[in-house]
Each structure stands twice: as structure tokens, then as C-alpha cells.
Design a protein around this motif. Structure first.
Motif, PDB file in Angstrom:
ATOM      1  N   THR A 165      37.148 -40.117   2.849  1.00 54.81           N
ATOM      2  CA  THR A 165      38.136 -39.006   2.748  1.00 54.81           C
ATOM      3  C   THR A 165      39.444 -39.538   2.810  1.00 54.81           C
ATOM      4  O   THR A 165      39.942 -39.759   4.086  1.00 54.81           O
ATOM      5  N   PRO A 166      40.120 -39.577   1.594  1.00 54.73           N
ATOM      6  CA  PRO A 166      41.624 -39.822   1.838  1.00 54.73           C
ATOM      7  C   PRO A 166      42.352 -38.530   1.969  1.00 54.73           C
ATOM      8  O   PRO A 166      41.997 -37.421   1.619  1.00 54.73           O
ATOM      9  N   SER A 167      43.455 -38.580   2.797  1.00 57.05           N
ATOM     10  CA  SER A 167      44.129 -37.218   3.119  1.00 57.05           C
ATOM     11  C   SER A 167      45.645 -37.517   3.496  1.00 57.05           C
ATOM     12  O   SER A 167      46.092 -38.539   3.884  1.00 57.05           O
ATOM     13  N   PHE A 168      46.296 -36.401   3.015  1.00 53.66           N
ATOM     14  CA  PHE A 168      47.767 -36.448   3.301  1.00 53.66           C
ATOM     15  C   PHE A 168      48.234 -34.867   3.523  1.00 53.66           C
ATOM     16  O   PHE A 168      48.137 -34.014   2.648  1.00 53.66           O
ATOM     17  N   ASN A 169      48.460 -34.384   4.830  1.00 52.11           N
ATOM     18  CA  ASN A 169      49.034 -33.148   4.891  1.00 52.11           C
ATOM     19  C   ASN A 169      48.115 -32.168   4.595  1.00 52.11           C
ATOM     20  O   ASN A 169      48.477 -31.056   3.802  1.00 52.11           O
ATOM     21  N   GLN A 170      46.889 -32.307   5.036  1.00 55.66           N
ATOM     22  CA  GLN A 170      45.839 -31.077   4.610  1.00 55.66           C
ATOM     23  C   GLN A 170      45.189 -30.533   5.910  1.00 55.66           C
ATOM     24  O   GLN A 170      44.012 -30.380   5.941  1.00 55.66           O
ATOM     25  N   GLY A 171      46.195 -30.540   7.037  1.00 56.11           N
ATOM     26  CA  GLY A 171      45.626 -30.075   8.140  1.00 56.11           C
ATOM     27  C   GLY A 171      44.575 -28.657   8.190  1.00 56.11           C
ATOM     28  O   GLY A 171      43.965 -28.393   8.964  1.00 56.11           O
ATOM     29  N   ALA A 172      45.117 -27.947   7.384  1.00 55.00           N
ATOM     30  CA  ALA A 172      44.420 -26.638   7.201  1.00 55.00           C
ATOM     31  C   ALA A 172      42.944 -26.494   6.903  1.00 55.00           C
ATOM     32  O   ALA A 172      42.419 -25.800   6.880  1.00 55.00           O
ATOM     33  N   PHE A 173      42.754 -27.705   6.002  1.00 51.34           N
ATOM     34  CA  PHE A 173      41.503 -27.675   5.519  1.00 51.34           C
ATOM     35  C   PHE A 173      40.502 -28.992   5.916  1.00 51.34           C
ATOM     36  O   PHE A 173      39.447 -28.856   5.517  1.00 51.34           O
ATOM     37  N   ILE A 174      41.050 -29.830   6.490  1.00 52.45           N
ATOM     38  CA  ILE A 174      40.368 -31.041   6.501  1.00 52.45           C
ATOM     39  C   ILE A 174      39.435 -30.917   7.693  1.00 52.45           C
ATOM     40  O   ILE A 174      38.187 -31.764   7.594  1.00 52.45           O
ATOM     41  N   GLY A 175      39.384 -30.266   8.734  1.00 48.97           N
ATOM     42  CA  GLY A 175      38.271 -29.584   9.515  1.00 48.97           C
ATOM     43  C   GLY A 175      37.113 -29.380   8.936  1.00 48.97           C
ATOM     44  O   GLY A 175      35.909 -29.857   9.080  1.00 48.97           O
ATOM     45  N   GLN A 176      37.286 -28.357   7.710  1.00 43.32           N
ATOM     46  CA  GLN A 176      36.025 -28.084   7.092  1.00 43.32           C
ATOM     47  C   GLN A 176      35.525 -28.997   6.502  1.00 43.32           C
ATOM     48  O   GLN A 176      34.227 -29.283   6.082  1.00 43.32           O
ATOM     49  N   THR A 177      36.104 -29.991   5.768  1.00 45.34           N
ATOM     50  CA  THR A 177      35.712 -31.066   4.919  1.00 45.34           C
ATOM     51  C   THR A 177      35.028 -31.985   5.929  1.00 45.34           C
ATOM     52  O   THR A 177      33.920 -32.362   5.428  1.00 45.34           O
ATOM     53  N   ILE A 178      35.455 -32.407   7.135  1.00 44.04           N
ATOM     54  CA  ILE A 178      34.878 -33.196   8.003  1.00 44.04           C
ATOM     55  C   ILE A 178      33.398 -32.582   8.526  1.00 44.04           C
ATOM     56  O   ILE A 178      32.152 -33.293   8.365  1.00 44.04           O
TER      57      ILE A 178
END
Length: 600
Positions: A196-209
Motif C-alpha cells: 500500500t503506497p500512501s501519502f496524507n490519506q489518514g482519513a481512509f488508510i485505516g479502512q484500507t488496512i
């Protein structure tokens, strides 16, 4: 045993050097009083390949154009064949079990063809036999070693010596016995690596994980590669403890983050999932099941549901059955629903870190051009989130639009040789047709001319004026009739002919574009639905603005405006770009403005 022998590609000609070794070996084999029964399938043009055969040999002459259909029909009808020996397979015969087929491969790597699609098709066929066949027969040790070194080869590879027909016949007989013997294969469940590449997606990354951790397949190697986010992404990642491997450091963009993660991946199956997208429950298990059943498959992709920031359903990504032409025409593969084998990654290489918006499409094109086998499954495997913080549908799409088309055109020219008319039209719509509505009258001509010019200018390397001359030459048969129609339109006799009924462009997903024009009988105009962005809906009667209504993104709205009869035009001040290139402004729930017959 009863053994079928496919002789379609074996010629009587003395110049058929690659298969002469097989012809000599079969001649020695068929002249013996062997314990097996052989059935030769040939055309009328190579019937006399083996004039002297034993009593255990029968023949069937099949039509050359329909040879493989008739062969598979015959194999299925008789139903008692133990094995099929194929001479130089140019395609896969999958109606007879591949595990009961022995393929003859005279050369490897395969010789390139002038026809790129033909080369890819032959390569896919040979790889299917490399992974699934009972055995592969080759003329010498060099071809054997090349096949065994290839990552696709899991089948038994044996040498039927080209310089000794007797020894070659013995090798074939031994291979028949090995292929008929029961085989027990012990396999271990493959590890699936997801990055999972990420940058400033704190609002959604928990659901992705969570969507990854809740998969019912236990052998998942998962890691998050964050680009040094300045929001609460790091706090979210820390909350998972040692359940998720992660790193947060500055990188060169999304593709660079994916490549970093893939370097550490240990799985036989690979994928990446963006930090605002989701995997469906059971998706990984479904993918592993498909790869297990289809060992020749290099990449599998499923369907993908589009959702908004709140997780509400918006529609489906337009996936389709794969062919390289379909992929070149429109991206028929949804990235979060795509999984591929390590051997594909080893062959194609890393993602292109110079690309910001189309690195996934570039990767699919490179893999397709390399002859990889792609397969589509009907299952919904993922959800793509469309929201204002995403790169492709963010709050300021104009900041990315020009770069998106520049990258898209570049990778299309580099890997395909031309730019799809869909992409040309989408770019022209954004920059020309939407800004200057009068150009829509010449839409087909403009698209054809621009597409041909791009091909000549950038793929064939011509100077601008030479590219223009090529356009005039290539499109003469279209341009001249078009000009005649324009001249005919100046004839006053044609001015009073009835115009065709107006059509409204409304796709099956019920999205309306930024503008629609149609006649109106007078009375209230009602539109109910959800706008794609914060925008202003304007209603015009003839040239006068009747109403302007401000609408909020993703909030249901119903507009009712009283409008007199006459020409009616409705515009939306902003639009989203869907993955298929369409510009859409309003998700229609209901209207009194037009009926089903007027919807295109």
C-alpha cells in the motif's frame, strides 16, 4: 494406450527444417509394432507424410481452415484418447486436458514474427504448455536447457535427439509412459504480497488496512510504504502494532513507493492497493484459487465497484475481457482488482517512477506487449474510492488533467504505436469541445485528424508538416465526403428538412455530462440526483439564462425550474473524470426533462 497425433504444422516440404527432426522421429515410431494405437490427424496436404505405417495406425483428414475445431470435436466424440502429441503448438487446445498433451518445441526462445499480435499469441500458447502440459519434446540439449531456465516451465522437458531418429522414437515412447503414470504433486499455499503506497490519506488508510487484515486467506505478506505524510497517517499505522509492516519516509512518488515495497515482497503473487481503496472480503482467496487452477495465467483481474468518500456505491469500473487491442483502446483492467505472479514482475521490471498518474496502465501495456497471459474473472474483488482528495478526482482536476493526458499519450505511443480514439476524444472534449461547443459539429473529423497526426508525428517520427501531409493522404477518403456534406448544408433546400430528434448522452450508470441541449415543450423542468462536485447548474432558454442553482458535491438535490417552450440548454460548471475518460457532472435519479427514447 490410444494416442492422437496433431500433424497440422508438419509440412511435406524439405525446407521445413525446424520440424524435420520430429518428422523423422515419428516415421521411426510409426514403423514399429508398438503396443500403442496411434491416430494421425492431418490435412489433405500432408497426408503422405508417412507412407509406411503399422497396422496400429489410423488416419483422419481434417479441413485446414477448421482443423483445430474439428480435432477437438473428434477427440471429444471418441472420448477414449489417453494422450495428444502436438507438433509446434501455435494455439492452446483446452477442450482436451492439457495435462494429457505432449507438445513439441523445436526452438526456444521463439522466433519473432513480423506480426506482433501473432508473436504474443504463440508465446502465450507455448507458456500454457510450459506450465500445464504432460511433457515438452525438444530436439537438443540447448533447447532443453533454455526451457528449463525459463520461469514458466514446470512441465517435464525431454530430448528426442534430432540426429538419431531411433533414439528419438525411444524417447517419445518413454515420455508416453511417464505421462500416463499417475502423478502426485505436493504444493504449498502461495504467499500473496500486497503493498500500500500512501501519502496524507489518514482519513481512509485505516479502512484500507482493515480490508487486507480481514481477508480469510492466511498467507498474506502486507506492508505500507508511506511518503512522509504530515497528517495522522503515522498515528493510524502505529495503532496496528506489529500486525502491519510499514515505513514512513520521503520518496519520489507513488510508483517509487510501490517499487520500494515490491523489493521487500516475498510472495509468489503480487498486488498493490492504494491507501484509500478497499479489498472485498474473500478477494485474495478467490485470486489464489484462480492462479492454482490456471497455472499458465500471469495476471488475473476482477470487477471493481466505485464508492464515494462515505463508502456509498457510485457504479462499476468498466472492466472487460482481455485482449491487447482492448487494453490499448481503453484500460479494461481495474488496478485494485488486479493480481499478478512474481514471474511477470521479474520479466516486466519495476513500475516507471517517472509517471505520476498512469503508472498502472503503463505496467499493463508492458506486460501485454511481452506476451503475458491476462484473465478476467466476474467476481467483484475491490472498491475504488472517488473523493476530493484523490489524484484523479480531486478538488482541482485541472491541475492533473494535462499531465494525465500527456502521460497517457506517451505510454500509448511507446507500447502500442498509436493513441486510442477514445483517449483523443477525451482530451479534445476537455480542451476543445467543452470550451467551444460549436466544434462538436465537426467532432468525428477532428478526432480522426488528431489521432492520425499523433501517430505520424510521434510514433513514426515525422516533422510536423510531413505529419500533416500524411494526415491528408491517409484520411482523404473521409475528409472529401465530409467537405461535400458541409457544402450541401449551405444549400437552402436543405435548411427546412426536419432535424433528427435530439438525443441525451446518458450512460447505463446514469451520469449526465457537463452540458445537454434539447427542445422543451414548456412547463416545469425537474432534475433530481447527486452532483459530482460543488458546481452551479444553469438553465438557458434560447440564449437567456433562466436560472442558476448552486449544488454541493455528493449531496442529493432536486431542482425545479419553470421554463417556457423552445430550445433548452442546461450546463454544469464543473465535472469529474471517470476511469473510462468520460466527464460527468450529475448522477441522475429522476427527471421530467426527457424520456427513455431520448436517452442515448
Amino acid at each position: 494406450m490410444k494416442i492422437a497425433i496433431d500433424l497440422r504444422r508438419v509440412s511435406l516440404s524439405a525446407v521445413d527444417e525446424p520440424l524435420r527432426w520430429l518428422r523423422d522421429a515419428l516415421a521411426a515410431l510409426l514403423a514399429r509394432d508398438a503396443p500403442h494405437t496411434y491416430v494421425l490427424f492431418h490435412t489433405a496436404f500432408n497426408y503422405h507424410l508417412f507412407p509406411a505405417v503399422g497396422t496400429n495406425v489410423t488416419r483422419h483428414t481434417l479441413s485446414a481452415p477448421r482443423f483445430y475445431d474439428e480435432l477437438q470435436d473428434r477427440l471429444g466424440y471418441e472420448g477414449d484418447f489417453d494422450l495428444l502429441l502436438r507438433a509446434r503448438p501455435d494455439g492452446t487446445l483446452d477442450r482436451f486436458p492439457l495435462g494429457k498433451q505432449i507438445a513439441c518445441v523445436p526452438t526456444f526462445p521463439l522466433e519473432a514474427s513480423n506480426n506482433a499480435e501473432e508473436s504474443r499469441s504463440r508465446l502465450r500458447a507455448v507458456r500454457a504448455y510450459q506450465t500445464c502440459a504432460a511433457a515438452l519434446a525438444v530436439p537438443n540439449a540447448a533447447v532443453r536447457d533454455a526451457l528449463r531456465a525459463d520461469p514458466w516451465t514446470t512441465a517435464d522437458v525431454f530430448v528426442a535427439p534430432a540426429d538419431d531418429s531411433t533414439a528419438a522414437a525411444d524417447a517419445l515412447l518413454a515420455a508416453f509412459d511417464r505421462a500416463a503414470a499417475p502423478r502426485i504433486r505436493v504444493t504449498t499455499p502461495p504467499v500473496v504480497s500486497i503493498v500500500t503506497p500512501s501519502f496524507n490519506q489518514g482519513a481512509f488508510i485505516g479502512q484500507t488496512i482493515d480490508s487486507v487484515l480481514r481477508q480469510d486467506y492466511p498467507h498474506i505478506d502486507y506492508r505500507v510504504v508511506d511518503g512522509g505524510s504530515t497528517d495522522d497517517t503515522a498515528a493510524v499505522l502505529k495503532s496496528y502494532g506489529d500486525r502491519v509492516a510499514w515505513v514512513s519516509e520521503k520518496d519520489r512518488g507513488q510508483a517509487d513507493a510501490i517499487n520500494k515495497g515490491m523489493k521487500q515482497a516475498r510472495g509468489e503473487i503480487r498486488a498493490y492497493l492504494n491507501s484509500d481503496d478497499l479489498l472485498r472480503p474473500g478477494a485474495v482467496g478467490r485470486v489464489v484459487e484462480h492462479f492454482t487452477r490456471r497455472p499458465a495465467c500471469d495476471l488475473v483481474y476482477g470487477r471493481d465497484a466505485l464508492i464515494d468518500a462515505g463508502g456509498n456505491f457510485l457504479g462499476m469500473f468498466p472492466t472487460a475481457e482481455y485482449s491487447f487491442e482492448t487494453l490499448a483502446d481503453c484500460c479494461c483492467i481495474s488496478q485494485p482488482a488486479a493480481f499478478w505472479r512474481k514471474r511477470l514482475a521479474d520479466t516486466v521490471g519495476p513500475f516507471d517512477a517517472s509517471l505520476h498518474l498512469v503508472m498502472d496502465y503503463d505496467y499493463w501495456l508492458r506486460a501485454g506487449a511481452a506476451g503475458m497471459t491476462f484473465e478476467h474473472v466476474p467476481d467483484v474483488l475491490a472498491h475504488t474510492r472517488m473523493h476530493r482528495q484523490s489524484k484523479t478526482s480531486g478538488a482541482n482536476p485541472g491541475a492533473h488533467r494535462e499531465r494525465f493526458y500527456r502521460e497517457l499519450f506517451d505510454v500509448s505511443l511507446r507500447h502500442v504505436g498509436y493513441v486510442s480514439s477514445r483517449y483523443v476524444h477525451a482530451r479534445l472534449f476537455a480542451s476543445v469541445f467543452h470550451a467551444r461547443p460549436w466544434t462538436r459539429r465537426y467532432e468525428d473529423l477532428i478526432v480522426r485528424v488528431v489521432q492520425t497526426w499523433y501517430h505520424n508525428r510521434y510514433r513514426r517520427g515525422k516533422r510536423p508538416w510531413r505529419a500533416l501531409v500524411s494526415v491528408l493522404n491517409n484520411e482523404r477518403s473521409y475528409v472529401l465526403p465530409f467537405l461535400k456534406r458541409q457544402v450541401a448544408a449551405l444549400n437552402p433546400r436543405n435548411w427546412f428538412r426536419a432535424a433528427p430528434p435530439a438525443r441525451v448522452e446518458l450512460g447505463p450508470d446514469l451520469w449526465l455530462g457537463p452540458e445537454l441541449t434539447l427542445p422543451h415543450a414548456g412547463g416545469p423542468v425537474r432534475l433530481a440526483g447527486v452532483p459530482a462536485r460543488d458546481l452551479v447548474l444553469r438553465v438557458y432558454h434560447e440564449t437567456s439564462e433562466v436560472a442558476a442553482v448552486e449544488l454541493r458535491a455528493d449531496e442529493p438535490a432536486e431542482v425545479c425550474v419553470e421554463v417556457p417552450g423552445g430550445p433548452l440548454r442546461i450546463t454544469f460548471s464543473d465535472a469529474d473524470v471517470l476511469p473510462d475518460g468520460r466527464h460527468v457532472s450529475f448522477k441522475l435519479h429522476g427527471t421530467t426533462l426527457f424520456d427513455e427514447r431520448a436517452a442515448a
